[in-house]
Scaffold this motif. Structure first.
Motif, mmCIF file in Angstrom:
data_model
loop_
_atom_site.group_PDB
_atom_site.id
_atom_site.type_symbol
_atom_site.label_atom_id
_atom_site.label_comp_id
_atom_site.label_asym_id
_atom_site.label_seq_id
_atom_site.Cartn_x
_atom_site.Cartn_y
_atom_site.Cartn_z
ATOM 1 N N GLY A 185 -3.923 1.935 8.434
ATOM 2 C CA GLY A 185 -3.242 3.152 8.858
ATOM 3 C C GLY A 185 -3.920 4.382 8.273
ATOM 4 N N VAL A 186 -3.152 5.463 8.235
ATOM 5 C CA VAL A 186 -3.713 6.731 7.783
ATOM 6 C C VAL A 186 -3.412 6.927 6.301
ATOM 7 C CG1 VAL A 186 -3.643 9.225 8.075
ATOM 8 C CG2 VAL A 186 -3.468 7.735 10.060
ATOM 9 N N ILE A 187 -4.433 7.238 5.540
ATOM 10 C CA ILE A 187 -4.230 7.542 4.113
ATOM 11 C C ILE A 187 -4.739 8.952 3.858
ATOM 12 C CG2 ILE A 187 -4.825 6.920 1.745
ATOM 13 C CD1 ILE A 187 -5.230 4.076 2.726
ATOM 14 N N THR A 188 -3.892 9.749 3.187
ATOM 15 C CA THR A 188 -4.289 11.132 2.905
ATOM 16 C C THR A 188 -4.466 11.288 1.402
ATOM 17 O OG1 THR A 188 -2.923 11.760 4.755
ATOM 18 C CG2 THR A 188 -3.727 13.530 3.344
ATOM 19 N N LEU A 189 -5.569 11.900 1.031
ATOM 20 C CA LEU A 189 -5.829 12.110 -0.390
ATOM 21 C C LEU A 189 -6.078 13.593 -0.635
ATOM 22 C CD1 LEU A 189 -7.808 9.431 0.587
ATOM 23 C CD2 LEU A 189 -7.548 9.108 -1.869
ATOM 24 N N ASP A 190 -5.667 14.031 -1.816
ATOM 25 C CA ASP A 190 -5.935 15.412 -2.229
ATOM 26 C C ASP A 190 -7.150 15.425 -3.148
ATOM 27 O OD1 ASP A 190 -4.167 16.899 -0.947
ATOM 28 O OD2 ASP A 190 -2.882 17.392 -2.665
ATOM 29 N N VAL A 191 -7.975 16.440 -2.953
ATOM 30 C CA VAL A 191 -9.073 16.611 -3.905
ATOM 31 C C VAL A 191 -8.573 17.600 -4.937
ATOM 32 C CG1 VAL A 191 -11.440 17.395 -4.178
ATOM 33 C CG2 VAL A 191 -10.723 16.306 -2.056
ATOM 34 N N HIS A 192 -8.507 17.210 -6.203
ATOM 35 C CA HIS A 192 -8.205 18.296 -7.122
ATOM 36 C C HIS A 192 -9.381 18.773 -7.906
ATOM 37 C CE1 HIS A 192 -6.069 14.897 -9.144
ATOM 38 N NE2 HIS A 192 -5.315 14.983 -8.093
ATOM 39 N N ARG A 193 -10.429 18.055 -7.866
ATOM 40 C CA ARG A 193 -11.586 18.645 -8.525
ATOM 41 C C ARG A 193 -12.801 18.247 -7.713
ATOM 42 N NH1 ARG A 193 -11.181 17.681 -14.701
ATOM 43 N NH2 ARG A 193 -9.190 18.699 -14.329
ATOM 44 N N GLY A 246 -0.051 2.571 4.880
ATOM 45 C CA GLY A 246 -0.412 1.162 4.827
ATOM 46 C C GLY A 246 0.206 0.451 3.649
ATOM 47 N N THR A 247 -0.308 -0.722 3.354
ATOM 48 C CA THR A 247 0.256 -1.538 2.286
ATOM 49 C C THR A 247 -0.789 -1.826 1.218
ATOM 50 O OG1 THR A 247 -0.323 -3.469 3.595
ATOM 51 C CG2 THR A 247 1.929 -2.653 3.787
ATOM 52 N N VAL A 248 -1.708 -0.910 1.062
ATOM 53 C CA VAL A 248 -2.757 -1.129 0.071
ATOM 54 C C VAL A 248 -2.151 -1.168 -1.327
ATOM 55 C CG1 VAL A 248 -4.964 -0.268 -0.787
ATOM 56 C CG2 VAL A 248 -4.259 0.211 1.552
ATOM 57 N N ASP A 249 -2.612 -2.110 -2.118
ATOM 58 C CA ASP A 249 -2.158 -2.172 -3.506
ATOM 59 C C ASP A 249 -3.083 -1.310 -4.350
ATOM 60 O OD1 ASP A 249 -1.272 -2.663 -5.957
ATOM 61 O OD2 ASP A 249 -1.602 -4.845 -5.918
ATOM 62 N N LEU A 250 -2.563 -0.155 -4.762
ATOM 63 C CA LEU A 250 -3.423 0.786 -5.460
ATOM 64 C C LEU A 250 -3.703 0.365 -6.894
ATOM 65 C CD1 LEU A 250 -2.150 4.211 -4.136
ATOM 66 C CD2 LEU A 250 -4.100 2.884 -3.376
ATOM 67 N N ARG A 251 -3.074 -0.746 -7.340
ATOM 68 C CA ARG A 251 -3.388 -1.215 -8.685
ATOM 69 C C ARG A 251 -4.695 -1.987 -8.695
ATOM 70 N NH1 ARG A 251 1.960 -4.514 -9.662
ATOM 71 N NH2 ARG A 251 1.225 -5.224 -7.663
ATOM 72 N N ARG A 307 2.103 1.283 -5.311
ATOM 73 C CA ARG A 307 2.128 0.743 -3.953
ATOM 74 C C ARG A 307 3.183 1.475 -3.141
ATOM 75 N NH1 ARG A 307 4.089 -4.121 -6.854
ATOM 76 N NH2 ARG A 307 4.443 -2.368 -8.239
ATOM 77 N N SER A 308 2.982 1.466 -1.871
ATOM 78 C CA SER A 308 4.019 2.027 -1.017
ATOM 79 C C SER A 308 5.191 1.058 -0.977
ATOM 80 C CB SER A 308 3.440 2.245 0.378
ATOM 81 O OG SER A 308 4.481 2.462 1.288
ATOM 82 N N PHE A 309 6.364 1.550 -0.658
ATOM 83 C CA PHE A 309 7.503 0.615 -0.548
ATOM 84 C C PHE A 309 7.262 -0.415 0.539
ATOM 85 C CE2 PHE A 309 8.424 3.935 2.425
ATOM 86 C CZ PHE A 309 9.008 3.303 3.492
ATOM 87 N N LYS A 310 6.360 -0.080 1.473
ATOM 88 C CA LYS A 310 6.036 -1.028 2.540
ATOM 89 C C LYS A 310 5.417 -2.313 1.981
ATOM 90 C CE LYS A 310 5.142 1.605 6.710
ATOM 91 N NZ LYS A 310 4.056 2.101 7.542
ATOM 92 N N TYR A 311 4.767 -2.184 0.869
ATOM 93 C CA TYR A 311 4.105 -3.319 0.247
ATOM 94 C C TYR A 311 5.125 -4.421 -0.032
ATOM 95 C CZ TYR A 311 1.251 -5.821 -3.196
ATOM 96 O OH TYR A 311 0.558 -6.781 -3.883
ATOM 97 N N ASN A 312 6.287 -3.982 -0.518
ATOM 98 C CA ASN A 312 7.347 -4.953 -0.796
ATOM 99 C C ASN A 312 7.948 -5.502 0.490
ATOM 100 O OD1 ASN A 312 6.939 -4.561 -3.449
ATOM 101 N ND2 ASN A 312 8.574 -3.026 -3.665
ATOM 102 N N LEU A 313 8.047 -4.636 1.503
ATOM 103 C CA LEU A 313 8.572 -5.061 2.790
ATOM 104 C C LEU A 313 7.745 -6.229 3.343
ATOM 105 C CD1 LEU A 313 9.471 -1.886 4.890
ATOM 106 C CD2 LEU A 313 10.991 -3.714 4.118
ATOM 107 N N LYS A 314 6.434 -6.054 3.228
ATOM 108 C CA LYS A 314 5.511 -7.027 3.792
ATOM 109 C C LYS A 314 5.685 -8.383 3.095
ATOM 110 C CE LYS A 314 1.155 -7.354 2.833
ATOM 111 N NZ LYS A 314 -0.239 -6.963 2.558
ATOM 112 N N LYS A 315 5.935 -8.322 1.786
ATOM 113 C CA LYS A 315 6.033 -9.538 0.993
ATOM 114 C C LYS A 315 7.182 -10.422 1.432
ATOM 115 C CE LYS A 315 4.291 -9.545 -3.663
ATOM 116 N NZ LYS A 315 4.660 -9.295 -5.060
ATOM 117 N N GLU A 316 8.272 -9.791 1.787
ATOM 118 C CA GLU A 316 9.487 -10.556 2.032
ATOM 119 C C GLU A 316 9.467 -11.329 3.320
ATOM 120 O OE1 GLU A 316 12.306 -7.443 1.663
ATOM 121 O OE2 GLU A 316 12.004 -7.359 -0.523
#
Lengths: 402, 584
Positions: free
Chosen positions: A267-275, A307-312, A393-402
């Motif tokens: 899906g779409v992931i948006t990131l901010d550049v802070h530096r 999406g359901t990417v695990d950011l850890r 993780r997004s809350f969707k990550y847990n949704l997917k697991k169940e």
């Protein structure tokens, strides 16, 4: 004692003609100009200068009559100063330009050349070099911008200047350009300044009416537009949004922007550049043919994720960083290509070469206009995702697991 | 009203009387006293007969001013012992021997003195002392019975502190000296006394620490005091005007205080204190600008807080000088320097105000000065009315009527408050004067004028000397050591043994010599005849210094005092007696 007293008096009298400050004027004898718009006269070579004058008592006085907070006087003349002088047939008070915050130039005029305007802005003792310069997009006149009213903030010129600053801080597709930036950039060989564009969203006619302020969704609104590219003192074209962003990266002026990536099925992931930090290096494999390496370092944070990417997971982050790098390269590349196609070295490759290899620059200087459009550019982007705001993780990550 | 300021006329009269001596004829003396005082009912003449009836009682009289004398002391310690004298001796002794006998064996009072001059007995009687005349003797005994009512020592009225001593000088010089002596119990604290004013004969005392005050300074102060010729001294300001360096300046070059702790502190720093009878304000000199920015409170609070307070006072002084001027300059010349939104607000205020900002400022400043003057002079009972009229009517109504902009009221009010924040009233008066000067300069030339004005002001302040000490020291000339107690006030233990700020000795040495009173100057002391033109004032004070080495008036050296010397200095003849009086 008496001789000393007389001497003192003489010195005092001698001081009188020395004084440079004879412009004593009461505040209620001044018409304080907040913005200047410069257009071409209809069908001739004259300048039409529009002055946005602040009506103080409509802004903060108790004795306002319910009129507009600013008003516009415009006059035509063969030169800018002549037009301003001529405007005094309309203005009851002394036109005082020290508080001018914006100077708007129409696109038509910009394409013809702005050197005369720059000389006026540079020479004038009142107008500050920190006044911001804008180009009014084709189809609207500088007068329309100057005449516009703003729903938030009473003095339009100030709100426009603020818009330039805020959008550069938040969106990162422009940066505030001031008079002294212009004067500096205009002198760079085979290069030129870049000026913020300004546009009117919606009805050009409505934006100057007070009634426009009475609705929440305004019929007309002054907005920041993309950047106008100049070569020398003549405007050559516009950058689009992607190119504008890439250009801000290249000039190492980026404060904050967002990057949207769509990594495959995530899906779409948006990131901010802070530096963000950009450096350009000129490498001489061949004396005649310098190669420029654009190195970008950026630190980002994840702001929005569908999406359901695990950011850890460092591997997932690495994948995302690669996508981000591509996206940034895409922006920068677009800007470089546009500059090369317009043959205006707004990125200052020439300056970089001059600083890093002064001898080579001396040889290439005369041919730079031929070399620049064909110059090879390499991109090295290194992005690091530093944080993910309040969640990993997004809350969707847990949704997917169940 | 100003008769006491005139010089010379009545002075002549005193001069002609100076040579008069006491004759042996008692009745003639008493008649003359009554004649000279115009039969004044408050002069009491009590005639006595001393000794037994055989062969003949000795006629005597005591004379005193009943309002100024301690009647009980006269009754108990003068009249009673006289009555109880051994008649055999009284009748036998010749008059002069009798005087000696009365002095040594009869009078039970501490202060007694034998005089021969007519003026001395008149002066003593008018000071509240008791004069004893004996028929046939050309001498008289003066006994110190001065008393009368004085205001009690209470809190200072003009130099207030939150923490610190709460006593204040009063009008009595004896009380004032005691207040200082009580703080400095050292034989090093010397006192010299003189009488100034050919009519008022006002006691003026000069105090200094013998070891820390510069002898040149002391000699110079003494010289200037002695040169004063005036009929009357009613306030220490009279003295101040005579002795200050002759520079045309609104800045005070002599410090004054009504606080004994300030006087004592300055004595310890090597300054000279002049106390004048009849006023609670003592003079301190030399002084520097920085001293006017200091409050005794500074030493009572923590040093860091004191530094903040001092910095605020300097800021207040700048606001006082430049507040309205900067406003005028900004709005009429340099509108580009005002932040735009403030400018818009100022413009909106100025819209519809008829006068130029300069006129507005002058108007408000004048109104403020009127209010202040009215506030000082008016009877206390109507004080409320004036403050209401001032605050409400002028402050609010003037704005509502659209004559004055609200910001002008703010500026003037801020300036006014800043002027009250200065600890020294006479410096704030000087600041008020300069404020108008800056206002005009700003109205004419804007910041350019203010800058020129500041340059001239600082040049002027650099030219001022207070008894040879540069007014702007320790800033200019810069004395690094003295910075510890100038704008800063470092903890007291850091000062070292001796307080440093512009210690007169140090600075006087630095600038060479004490600036003399120019003898050609028409103002001030006009006795140019006393001083030959070629004679350098400094040399003069040196030679005088030698004379003063064992001068009887110097209080600290009581033990070595030499009565015989007391005649050598003009009008200080009776000072020995006064010394004793002050000791009480």
């Amino acid at each position: 004692m008496r001789i000393r007293g007389i001497g003192l008096l003489v010195i005092l009298c001698v001081m009188l003609p020395l004084s440079g400050c004879w412009d004593a004027e009461e505040l209620n004898q001044r018409a304080v100009v907040s913005g200047i718009g410069i257009d071409r006269g209809p069908g001739n070579n004259n300048y039409v200068v529009s002055l946005q004058v602040i009506i103080a008592d409509e802004i903060s006085g108790k004795i306002g009559r319910g009129g507009t907070p600013t008003t516009v006087y415009s006059a035509e003349g063969r030169s800018i100063i002549e037009a301003i002088r001529k405007a005094s047939i309309q203005v009851p008070r002394l036109t005082s330009t020290a508080h001018v915050r914006i100077v708007v130039i129409s696109e038509e005029l910009a394409r013809e050349g702005i050197s005369d305007i720059l000389d006026f802005l540079d020479r004038d003792s009142d107008i500050r070099l920190t006044a911001k310069v804008f180009v009014a997009k084709e189809g609207i006149r500088a007068l329309d911008v100057i005449a516009g009213l703003s729903p938030m903030g009473k003095i339009t010129a100030y709100t426009l200047a603020q818009k330039a600053e805020i959008s550069s801080r938040e969106f990162g597709a422009n940066y505030p350009v001031e008079v002294d930036d212009l004067i500096r950039d205009v002198l760079v060989p085979n290069s030129g300044p870049v000026i913020n564009g300004v546009d009117i969203e919606g009805s050009v006619e409505e934006v100057r009416k007070k009634s426009n302020l009475e609705a929440t969704d305004n019929l007309g609104l002054l907005v920041m537009s993309n950047l106008a590219v100049f070569k020398g003192d003549q405007m050559k074209g516009w950058l689009n949004e992607q190119e504008s962003k890439g250009f801000v990266w290249l000039r190492n002026l980026l404060q904050n922007t967002s990057i949207v990536i769509t990594p495959g099925d995530q899906g779409v992931i948006t990131l901010d550049v802070h530096r963000g930090k950009t450096s350009i290096q000129a490498i001489l494999k061949d004396r005649e043919d310098p190669v420029f390496i654009v190195k970008v370092m950026s630190q980002l944070s994840v702001r929005e994720m569908d999406g359901t990417v695990d950011l850890r997971d460092p591997a997932a982050l690495n994948e995302m960083e690669k996508d981000v790098n591509e996206e940034i390269v895409k922006n920068i590349k677009a800007a470089v290509q546009k500059a090369q196609s317009l043959n205006s070295d707004i990125i200052c490759f020439g300056r970089t070469l001059e600083l890093q290899h002064p001898k080579v620059w001396k040889q290439l200087k005369s041919q730079w206009s031929e070399i620049f459009p064909k110059v090879a550019v390499e991109y090295q982007v290194d992005s690091i995702i530093r944080n993910s705001q309040m969640r990993d993780r997004s809350f969707k990550y847990n949704l997917k697991k169940e | 009203m100003l008769r006491h300021l005139s010089r010379g006329r009545s002075g002549q009269q005193t001069k002609s009387n100076r040579q008069l001596r006491i004759t042996g004829d008692l009745q003639q003396m008493l008649d003359r006293i009554m004649e000279e005082s115009g039969n004044s009912p408050d002069i009491v003449i009590r005639q006595l007969k001393l000794g037994g009836p055989v062969p003949a009682p000795v006629k005597a009289a005591i004379v005193y001013l009943n309002a100024l004398s301690d009647q009980q002391a006269i009754n108990n310690f003068v009249i009673k012992p006289l009555m109880e004298m051994d008649p055999e001796k009284v009748n036998v002794y010749p008059p002069d021997r009798l005087i000696q006998y009365i002095l040594e064996d009869a009078l039970s009072l501490g202060e007694t003195q034998v005089v021969k001059e007519w003026n001395d007995i008149m002066l003593a009687a008018l000071s509240g002392d008791t004069v004893l005349l004996v028929d046939g003797s050309d001498q008289a005994i003066i006994s110190g019975t001065a008393g009368g009512e004085w205001r009690a020592v209470n809190e200072p009225t003009s130099q207030l502190v939150v923490r610190g001593p709460k006593d204040s000088f009063v009008e009595s010089i004896a009380t004032n000296i005691s207040l200082i002596r009580r703080r400095i119990k050292s034989p090093d604290l010397w006192l010299e006394s003189m009488k100034i004013g050919s009519v008022t004969h006002t006691h003026v005392a000069m105090m200094y620490m013998k070891n820390s005050a510069d002898p040149n300074l002391v000699a110079e102060v003494r010289r200037r005091l002695q040169q004063i010729q005036i009929d009357g001294i009613l306030e220490s300001a009279y003295i101040e005007e005579f002795i200050q360096d002759k520079t045309i300046t609104p800045f005070p070059t002599v410090f004054n205080t009504e606080r004994p702790d300030v006087a004592a502190g300055n004595l310890l720093e090597g300054r000279v204190v002049i106390i004048v009878d009849g006023t609670p304000y003592t003079l301190i000199l030399p002084t520097v600008f920085a001293q006017f920015m200091q409050s005794p409170e500074d030493y009572a609070q923590r040093f860091d807080i004191s530094i903040l307070m001092r910095v605020i006072r300097y800021i207040c002084f700048v606001i006082l000088l430049l507040g309205p001027a900067v406003y005028i300059a900004l709005t009429t010349f340099h509108y580009e320097m005002i932040p735009t939104l403030l400018l818009v607000s100022l413009m909106a205020q100025r819209e519809g105000v008829p006068f130029p900002a300069f006129v507005e400022a002058i108007f408000m400043e004048v109104v403020f000065e009127i209010l202040r003057e009215a506030g000082v002079r008016m009877p206390r009972a109507i004080g409320q009315t004036v403050s209401i009229v001032g605050a409400l009517i002028l402050g609010q109504a003037v704005v509502e009527a659209g004559i004055i902009t609200p910001i002008m009221v703010i500026v003037v009010a801020l300036t006014g408050i800043a002027s009250f924040a200065l600890p020294s009233y006479n410096l704030s008066i000087a600041g008020r004067l300069f404020r108008f000067y800056f206002l005009v300069l700003a109205g004419l030339f804007g910041f350019y004028g203010i800058t020129l004005g500041l340059i001239m002001l600082i040049a002027h302040m650099n030219s001022i000397r207070s008894f040879g000490v540069p007014y702007l020291s320790p800033f200019s000339p810069f004395v690094p050591q003295a910075q510890k107690d100038a704008i800063l006030r470092l903890p007291i233990w850091m000062y070292g043994w001796k307080p440093l700020m512009s210690s007169s000795q140090q600075d006087v040495k630095k600038t060479g010599e004490i600036k003399p009173m120019s003898s050609g100057d028409s103002s001030g002391s006009s006795n140019t005849g006393q001083e030959s033109q070629g004679d350098s004032p400094l040399n003069r004070s040196h030679s005088q210094k030698e004379k003063d080495e064992n001068h009887p008036q110097q209080d600290g050296g009581r033990a070595q005092q030499d009565e015989g010397n007391s005649q050598h200095n003009g009008h200080k003849t009776e000072s020995r007696k006064q010394e004793d009086q002050y000791e009480n």
